[in-house]
Write a protein that holds these residues in place. Structure first.
Motif, PDB file in Angstrom:
ATOM      1  N   LEU A 623       1.204  -0.858   0.277  1.00 56.44           N
ATOM      2  CA  LEU A 623       0.049   0.147  -0.223  1.00 56.44           C
ATOM      3  C   LEU A 623       0.789   1.240   0.030  1.00 56.44           C
ATOM      4  CD1 LEU A 623      -2.840   1.172  -0.064  1.00 56.44           C
ATOM      5  CD2 LEU A 623      -2.725   0.865   2.521  1.00 56.44           C
ATOM      6  N   VAL A 624       1.636   1.852   1.228  1.00 49.66           N
ATOM      7  CA  VAL A 624       3.262   2.663   0.896  1.00 49.66           C
ATOM      8  C   VAL A 624       3.505   2.291  -0.100  1.00 49.66           C
ATOM      9  CG1 VAL A 624       5.168   3.236   2.069  1.00 49.66           C
ATOM     10  CG2 VAL A 624       3.720   2.352   3.269  1.00 49.66           C
ATOM     11  N   THR A 625       3.828   1.379  -1.720  1.00 49.10           N
ATOM     12  CA  THR A 625       4.488   1.835  -2.456  1.00 49.10           C
ATOM     13  C   THR A 625       3.842   2.047  -3.226  1.00 49.10           C
ATOM     14  OG1 THR A 625       6.008   0.126  -2.424  1.00 49.10           O
ATOM     15  CG2 THR A 625       5.176   0.677  -4.742  1.00 49.10           C
ATOM     16  N   ALA A 626       2.297   1.832  -3.879  1.00 45.42           N
ATOM     17  CA  ALA A 626       0.908   2.234  -4.458  1.00 45.42           C
ATOM     18  C   ALA A 626       0.901   3.773  -4.395  1.00 45.42           C
ATOM     19  CB  ALA A 626       0.098   1.333  -3.757  1.00 45.42           C
ATOM     20  N   VAL A 627       0.522   4.415  -3.012  1.00 46.86           N
ATOM     21  CA  VAL A 627       0.486   5.466  -2.805  1.00 46.86           C
ATOM     22  C   VAL A 627       2.087   6.475  -3.514  1.00 46.86           C
ATOM     23  CG1 VAL A 627       0.017   7.444  -1.214  1.00 46.86           C
ATOM     24  CG2 VAL A 627      -0.832   5.139  -0.203  1.00 46.86           C
ATOM     25  N   GLY A 628       2.671   6.095  -3.121  1.00 49.23           N
ATOM     26  CA  GLY A 628       3.916   6.845  -3.650  1.00 49.23           C
ATOM     27  C   GLY A 628       4.217   6.716  -4.868  1.00 49.23           C
ATOM     28  N   ASN A 629       3.420   5.863  -5.842  1.00 48.58           N
ATOM     29  CA  ASN A 629       3.625   5.577  -7.196  1.00 48.58           C
ATOM     30  C   ASN A 629       2.573   6.613  -7.898  1.00 48.58           C
ATOM     31  OD1 ASN A 629       6.043   3.793  -7.110  1.00 48.58           O
ATOM     32  ND2 ASN A 629       4.281   1.778  -7.640  1.00 48.58           N
ATOM     33  N   ALA A 630       1.428   6.127  -7.052  1.00 51.24           N
ATOM     34  CA  ALA A 630      -0.064   7.068  -8.104  1.00 51.24           C
ATOM     35  C   ALA A 630       0.558   8.869  -7.591  1.00 51.24           C
ATOM     36  CB  ALA A 630      -1.096   6.647  -6.383  1.00 51.24           C
ATOM     37  N   SER A 632       3.751  10.199  -7.427  1.00 53.41           N
ATOM     38  CA  SER A 632       4.902  10.453  -8.201  1.00 53.41           C
ATOM     39  C   SER A 632       4.648  10.581  -9.916  1.00 53.41           C
ATOM     40  CB  SER A 632       5.806   9.944  -8.680  1.00 53.41           C
ATOM     41  OG  SER A 632       5.473   8.084  -8.651  1.00 53.41           O
ATOM     42  N   GLY A 633       3.506  10.276  -9.800  1.00 50.14           N
ATOM     43  CA  GLY A 633       2.509  10.260 -11.253  1.00 50.14           C
ATOM     44  C   GLY A 633       1.588  11.250 -12.051  1.00 50.14           C
ATOM     45  N   GLY A 634       1.407  12.231 -10.186  1.00 51.71           N
ATOM     46  CA  GLY A 634       0.288  13.101 -10.597  1.00 51.71           C
ATOM     47  C   GLY A 634      -0.744  12.593 -10.587  1.00 51.71           C
ATOM     48  N   GLN A 635      -0.998  11.835  -9.860  1.00 52.41           N
ATOM     49  CA  GLN A 635      -2.656  10.734 -10.142  1.00 52.41           C
ATOM     50  C   GLN A 635      -2.554  10.461  -7.889  1.00 52.41           C
ATOM     51  OE1 GLN A 635      -3.437   8.209 -12.662  1.00 52.41           O
ATOM     52  NE2 GLN A 635      -2.998   9.918 -14.454  1.00 52.41           N
ATOM     53  N   PRO A 636      -1.964  11.272  -7.364  1.00 50.01           N
ATOM     54  CA  PRO A 636      -2.612  10.697  -5.694  1.00 50.01           C
ATOM     55  C   PRO A 636      -3.875  10.031  -5.480  1.00 50.01           C
ATOM     56  CG  PRO A 636      -2.545  13.233  -5.846  1.00 50.01           C
ATOM     57  CD  PRO A 636      -2.549  12.988  -7.446  1.00 50.01           C
ATOM     58  N   SER A 650      -9.126  -0.486  -8.768  1.00 47.25           N
ATOM     59  CA  SER A 650      -8.512  -1.398  -9.747  1.00 47.25           C
ATOM     60  C   SER A 650      -6.907  -1.084 -10.707  1.00 47.25           C
ATOM     61  CB  SER A 650      -9.242  -1.080 -10.961  1.00 47.25           C
ATOM     62  OG  SER A 650      -9.504   0.195 -11.279  1.00 47.25           O
ATOM     63  N   GLU A 651      -6.591   0.311  -9.634  1.00 46.90           N
ATOM     64  CA  GLU A 651      -5.677   0.852  -9.586  1.00 46.90           C
ATOM     65  C   GLU A 651      -3.758  -0.483  -8.840  1.00 46.90           C
ATOM     66  OE1 GLU A 651      -4.560   4.667  -9.850  1.00 46.90           O
ATOM     67  OE2 GLU A 651      -7.193   5.206 -11.479  1.00 46.90           O
ATOM     68  N   LEU A 652      -4.966  -0.495  -8.159  1.00 49.31           N
ATOM     69  CA  LEU A 652      -3.663  -0.930  -6.913  1.00 49.31           C
ATOM     70  C   LEU A 652      -2.962  -2.393  -7.101  1.00 49.31           C
ATOM     71  CD1 LEU A 652      -6.375  -0.420  -3.479  1.00 49.31           C
ATOM     72  CD2 LEU A 652      -3.823   1.140  -4.218  1.00 49.31           C
ATOM     73  N   PRO A 653      -2.583  -2.851  -6.694  1.00 50.09           N
ATOM     74  CA  PRO A 653      -1.764  -4.305  -7.358  1.00 50.09           C
ATOM     75  C   PRO A 653      -2.753  -5.511  -6.582  1.00 50.09           C
ATOM     76  CG  PRO A 653      -0.187  -2.977  -5.998  1.00 50.09           C
ATOM     77  CD  PRO A 653      -1.690  -2.010  -5.926  1.00 50.09           C
ATOM     78  N   ASP A 654      -2.180  -6.442  -7.476  1.00 50.97           N
ATOM     79  CA  ASP A 654      -3.466  -7.111  -7.462  1.00 50.97           C
ATOM     80  C   ASP A 654      -3.481  -7.880  -5.748  1.00 50.97           C
ATOM     81  OD1 ASP A 654      -3.508  -7.353 -10.343  1.00 50.97           O
ATOM     82  OD2 ASP A 654      -1.839  -9.094 -10.459  1.00 50.97           O
ATOM     83  N   ASP A 655      -2.797  -8.082  -5.493  1.00 52.75           N
ATOM     84  CA  ASP A 655      -3.175  -8.399  -4.006  1.00 52.75           C
ATOM     85  C   ASP A 655      -4.197  -7.622  -3.227  1.00 52.75           C
ATOM     86  OD1 ASP A 655      -1.408 -11.161  -4.154  1.00 52.75           O
ATOM     87  OD2 ASP A 655       0.255 -10.433  -3.211  1.00 52.75           O
ATOM     88  N   ALA A 709      -4.890   7.944 -19.137  1.00 55.10           N
ATOM     89  CA  ALA A 709      -5.853   7.197 -18.886  1.00 55.10           C
ATOM     90  C   ALA A 709      -6.671   6.315 -18.461  1.00 55.10           C
ATOM     91  CB  ALA A 709      -5.067   6.378 -20.614  1.00 55.10           C
ATOM     92  N   GLY A 710      -7.740   6.165 -18.477  1.00 55.64           N
ATOM     93  CA  GLY A 710      -8.462   5.430 -17.522  1.00 55.64           C
ATOM     94  C   GLY A 710      -8.350   6.425 -15.697  1.00 55.64           C
ATOM     95  N   SER A 711      -8.374   7.325 -16.157  1.00 51.27           N
ATOM     96  CA  SER A 711      -8.390   7.468 -14.274  1.00 51.27           C
ATOM     97  C   SER A 711      -9.084   9.295 -14.827  1.00 51.27           C
ATOM     98  CB  SER A 711      -7.202   7.935 -14.023  1.00 51.27           C
ATOM     99  OG  SER A 711      -5.594   8.185 -13.907  1.00 51.27           O
TER     100      SER A 711
END
Length: 720
Positions: A623-630, A632-636, A650-655, A709-711
């Motif tokens: 979850l920490v990694t997903a929050v940071g990636n979103a 840094s991609g300009g879509q927090p 749907s944008e989160l990692p599979d687990d 795209a998609g968001s």
């Protein structure tokens, strides 16, 4: 309003044979007046040093310079320098003010007024007449020091007045000196100070150098070319010694340690100026301490014979502070020494630092707890005590705490709550300053600026006598500073320089507590924001080598923490804390502190919160990694709402996609409390609702939204 003319008419001034025409006189008047108007505040403080500037005007009691506000002077525009005394019903322009304040008349002494002004402006003019000599000038206004008891004037080689030094002897206090820089009108020494009696020593082949104007003037009155430097020994390097080049210099020191130190420093300065010869007289045996040249003259001594027949000493060669060739690479061969810690991984030994928080947070009690645990620690103890998020290194040593805000009774109550055991009484020293004579200023203000005080040297000597000293706590910084450390970078730097000296000499960690800035309405969310919130100039924080900060958690978040750890919520009960500055790698984990409802002591509950998430550590890391990636991609993400984690699962990692809403929110809350993710303000939002990692772009305030795209809808919708 009484009738008066703001601009004087010099056209009918009599007795001015120097002018070939009225037009020429008028031109000079306007040219001089314009130059005075261009630096009006400096002019006014030179003429009327007791005045004050307020609301764009200069206020003073009267034209004689007495304190008060009945007379005002304009500071801007064409009327700059125009003045009016409401009490006397008189006024004029800046030239009339100059003349009146100096005891002159513009109609009968116009040339003298012009010469006086030009002299202040730095132009070469004839020497002022007797009526304008410094002895005839208006006395400075009196303040808490009372009337001055001595006055000495410094001139340049042309006889122009440069500096006036006033001596004060207030009852029950030490003597004080106040220099007035005549050129700027400010009560301070010039950047480069002249030697005393320049006109008198200019042609002399041999000059006697003493410490202080009183001794110099006593010798001058006895017919001996003598001089001194302005200020204490600390200002020796600011003096212009060039006039001594090629001369023989005899130094007559005061008969005490300080006098000998002055003589040594002055002899080096004289050598650097290229003197032909320099020697130091030996004061006669049997004289009292501090005996000087002025005392010799007062006793009727044949000072001329003493100067030429007394024993002399050659000045010691200047000891170099640093020899560069002593520090070549071979000094650093082999493995480096291990860093020694007071708190493993968090706080080293032998450093000066700061512990900052808002008032009432409990920093004093937290550091008293640290001091008690340091005193309880024993070498080789297999189960170390913990403080500030780390284990205290097991070692036998002493802790000292000086507290200015708590009295004996309060310290007693607090110790009863924090002491986890009974240490050797000699190893825990806590001094409540209200019961020990009041505050102890470790720095004080002198005319040269901030200096380490006598009290600093006294406490330093006592600390040096304590064996195995490991911790010194100064609580709080402001009460022990003795100067304005918050606004004066030099005072703050000197304070921590003094603490650093104690740390280096004793090997102990030396901490000073400090406060945050007054509440600006902005909630602190990160360690970086906490560092910025520490009161004072950036130099104050930078001067310490280590800083720890405590900041309060918002009530909504504090309630969640209390619920998670099973504690009843109370206001000001939950804080975050972290190392916010260090000069070496340290554990900078943001920790959670909750106040013990019984003792009031803040306890580190970070591990308790981490245990709550121990069943899902992999998911928490994802979850920490997903929050940071979103981010840094300009879509927090936001926690909930249109941009919420669950809504954008749907944008989160599979687990993480199969995790339910409530569990996802619970995990997010835990990570927020642990400081592994943070809430940020971004875009047009004025609320902290966007998620990022602590050092991410949105967390530091530079993140920019990007539509992908998609968001597309996610980047413009709100959330909680």
């Amino acid at each position: 309003m009484n009738n008066w003319t703001p601009y004087l008419d010099f056209n009918d001034a009599g007795g001015q044979q120097e002018f070939s025409s009225v037009a020429e006189q008028h031109h000079e008047k306007e040219e001089i007046k314009a130059r005075l108007q261009s630096q009006i505040e400096s002019v006014l403080y030179h003429l009327l040093p007791a005045g004050k500037v307020r609301h764009g005007q200069f206020f003073i009691g009267d034209v004689e310079g007495n304190p008060g506000e009945s007379m005002k002077v304009e500071l801007t525009g064409e009327k700059a320098g125009v003045w009016y005394d409401h009490a006397a019903g008189s006024g004029g322009d800046i030239l009339d003010l100059w003349a009146r304040s100096r005891g002159m008349d513009t109609r009968t002494q116009f040339r003298d007024v012009m010469d006086d002004v030009r002299g202040w402006l730095g132009e070469s003019v004839r020497l002022p007449p007797v009526s304008m000599q410094p002895t005839q000038r208006r006395e400075p206004p009196m303040d808490e020091l009372g009337p001055h008891t001595g006055k000495w004037d410094y001139f340049d080689t042309n006889g122009q007045l440069l500096v006036c030094v006033y001596r004060y002897d207030p009852p029950g206090r030490r003597k004080e000196f106040r220099p007035l820089d005549v050129r700027t009108g400010k009560w301070q020494s010039p950047a480069v100070t002249p030697l005393y009696n320049l006109p008198g020593i200019m042609q002399a082949a041999e000059v006697v150098l003493v410490e202080g104007e009183k001794s110099a003037q006593a010798l001058i009155d006895a017919g001996i070319p003598a001089t001194t430097s302005l200020g204490s020994k600390g200002q020796i390097n600011r003096a212009d010694w060039s006039i001594l080049q090629g001369k023989r210099v005899i130094i007559w020191p005061d008969r005490d340690k300080a006098g000998w130190e002055y003589a040594q420093l002055a002899s080096q300065a004289a050598r650097n100026a290229g003197v032909r010869e320099v020697s130091i007289l030996t004061p006669p045996e049997g004289k009292s301490e501090k005996w000087d040249a002025a005392d010799a003259v007062a006793e009727g001594m044949d000072v001329r014979a003493f100067i030429h027949h007394a024993l002399r000493q050659e000045p010691k060669g200047r000891k170099r502070r640093i020899r560069l060739m002593d520090w070549t690479l071979d000094r650093y061969e082999g493995p480096p020494p291990h860093r020694e810690w007071l708190i493993e991984g968090v706080l080293p030994l032998g450093v000066p630092g700061m512990f900052a928080a808002i008032g009432g947070a409990g920093k004093s009690m937290l550091l008293m707890d640290l001091a008690a645990k340091v005193a309880l620690s024993e070498s080789g103890n297999p189960i170390p005590l913990e403080a500030l998020g780390g284990p205290i290194v097991p070692a036998t040593g002493t802790a000292v705490m000086l507290t200015a805000e708590d009295d004996h009774a309060e310290v007693h109550r607090r110790l009863f709550e924090v002491l986890p055991g009974r240490p050797n009484p000699k190893r825990l020293i806590i001094v409540p300053m209200p019961n020990a004579g009041g505050t102890l200023p470790l720095i004080s203000m002198s005319r040269e600026g901030p200096i380490l005080s006598e009290e600093f040297h006294d406490i330093r000597e006592e600390l040096l006598e304590i064996p195995n000293l490991r911790l010194v706590v100064i609580d709080p910084l402001q009460n022990f500073a003795g100067g304005d450390v918050n606004s004066d970078p030099a005072a703050g730097a000197l304070f921590f320089s003094g603490l650093g000296r104690i740390a280096a000499e004793t090997g102990a960690t030396v901490l000073a507590t400090h406060h945050f800035k007054k509440n600006s309405g902005k909630t602190i969310g990160t360690a970086a924001e906490a560092r910025e919130a520490i009161r004072g100039t950036t130099a104050l924080v930078d001067s310490g080598r280590w800083s720890y900060a405590l900041w309060e958690v918002e009530d909504s978040e504090a309630k969640k923490v209390c619920k998670l750890i099973g504690q009843r919520f109370q206001r000001e009960s939950v804080y975050r804390g972290a190392v916010v500055k260090s000069n070496w790698p340290t554990d900078k984990t943001v920790r959670i502190y909750a106040r013990n409802p019984n003792s009031g002591l803040l306890s580190d509950r970070t591990m308790d919160l981490e245990r709550l998430g121990s069943k899902q550590p992999e998911l928490m890391d994802l979850l920490v990694t997903a929050v940071g990636n979103a981010a840094s991609g300009g879509q927090p993400y936001t926690k909930t709402g249109g941009n919420g984690l669950y809504e954008r699962r749907s944008e989160l990692p599979d687990d993480l996609r199969s995790v339910g809403r409530d569990r996802l929110v619970h995990m997010t809350d835990l990570l927020l409390q642990l400081g592994k993710i943070v809430l940020c303000v971004a875009g047009d939002s004025k609320l902290k609702k966007y998620l990022d990692v602590p050092d991410g772009e949105f967390a530091v305030g530079v993140g920019q939204f990007q539509v992908g795209a998609g968001s597309q809808s996610h980047s413009i919708q709100g959330g909680e």
